[in-house]
Motif scaffolding. Sequence first.
Motif, short mmCIF file in Angstrom:
data_model
loop_
_atom_site.label_atom_id
_atom_site.label_comp_id
_atom_site.label_asym_id
_atom_site.label_seq_id
_atom_site.Cartn_x
_atom_site.Cartn_y
_atom_site.Cartn_z
N ALA A 42 -0.75 -8.02 34.10
CA ALA A 42 -0.28 -8.86 35.53
C ALA A 42 1.08 -8.11 35.80
O ALA A 42 1.42 -8.03 37.06
N ALA A 43 2.20 -7.87 34.99
CA ALA A 43 3.25 -7.35 35.29
C ALA A 43 3.09 -6.11 35.68
O ALA A 43 3.71 -5.49 36.89
N GLU A 52 -2.83 -9.25 42.20
CA GLU A 52 -3.47 -10.01 41.31
C GLU A 52 -2.63 -10.45 40.27
O GLU A 52 -1.82 -9.81 39.74
N ASP A 53 -2.69 -11.91 39.95
CA ASP A 53 -2.18 -12.48 38.96
C ASP A 53 -3.02 -12.54 37.59
O ASP A 53 -4.07 -12.20 37.64
N SER A 73 -7.11 -2.86 39.61
CA SER A 73 -6.50 -3.78 38.80
C SER A 73 -7.19 -4.01 37.61
O SER A 73 -6.50 -4.09 36.41
N GLY A 74 -8.42 -3.94 37.64
CA GLY A 74 -9.31 -4.09 36.22
C GLY A 74 -9.05 -3.07 35.38
O GLY A 74 -9.23 -3.28 34.00
N LEU A 170 6.80 -4.90 25.67
CA LEU A 170 7.76 -4.40 26.76
C LEU A 170 7.29 -4.91 27.99
O LEU A 170 8.10 -5.47 28.78
N MET A 171 5.98 -4.74 28.51
CA MET A 171 5.68 -4.98 29.66
C MET A 171 5.77 -6.47 30.06
O MET A 171 5.70 -6.77 30.94
N THR A 172 5.47 -7.30 29.03
CA THR A 172 5.31 -8.76 29.25
C THR A 172 6.94 -9.06 29.77
O THR A 172 6.80 -10.23 30.16
N GLN A 173 7.94 -8.60 29.45
CA GLN A 173 9.35 -9.24 30.05
C GLN A 173 9.97 -8.16 30.63
O GLN A 173 11.24 -8.38 30.81
#
Length: 290
Positions: A42-43, A52-53, A73-74, A170-173
């Motif tokens: 999502a990020a 897309e969320d 996005s998929g 990393l990408m989560t934050q």
Amino acid sequence: MATEADSFFHAGASLAALDAFLRTEPVFAGVWRQRLAITAAAATVRLVGRREDVGALRDGWCFRASDSDPGPSGHILKVWRQLAQSRSRWSGEDILKAAAAFGIDLRGGEGELATRLEVGADGDMSVLRTVIELTDSVVAQSAQAELLALMLADRMLASIMGWPVPVPLLMTQIGHAILRVGEPRRRPRPGEGGWPRTLATIYALAATAALDLACDLERRAHVLRAAVPKLRAKQAGAVIMALLDDDALTPSMVLGAMSDRAQRRLFDRLVDLGAVRELSGRATFRLYGL
């Protein structure tokens, strides 16, 4: 933001705690990694300019036809999901597929990056310094490849730490407000001054958040497993294992001899027992998960 030394200390402590957790081989590790993967996806989607969320990505993935193109996005979600379940080192072809999903042209540099992943993981530099060097080299090869650099950093971190499966971190934050420094309040990128401190800060934030998620899922997994004796369906065991291994399921995603009606009834029973949540908020086309 803290000094570079402070950031490295906090990152090291947080990653050590995460490592200790992973050594326990939690039964819910599959769903945990996939929750982090969809958060990372999502990020990534936001950073490439799409809308897309997490909910939309989850819907698109779970309700797609197995042989259909998941869309831009998929494809991003697909490569993050693959990272979160990959047990082998990445080849140049794996890196090329991830780059393509992010819209990055490596111009034939995927083989060199695969070699860096393998050699760097066996080097004698500190964990964070090795990962920083990798991210710098990726963007030096392609200035637009920051997203790929962050994914490969998580891949290398897992190799260095001895984790059998990478953990999306990393990408989560990456969007955390604390990372925006100076004027005009932007986050340092790989190869720029301040990036080592920024990367260490992200890992400290991400590892802490991942452990918080693990605590929540551990409680939910305990409730789910405690519900097993209350279930009559013969395929209940397969459903429980599937729920512990993935982010979300539709009843039809669990293979077995159960009818559609029996599958829906089983999932509704799990919701009634408080063992599973319905994730979509809809009355139809429902999704279930821990």
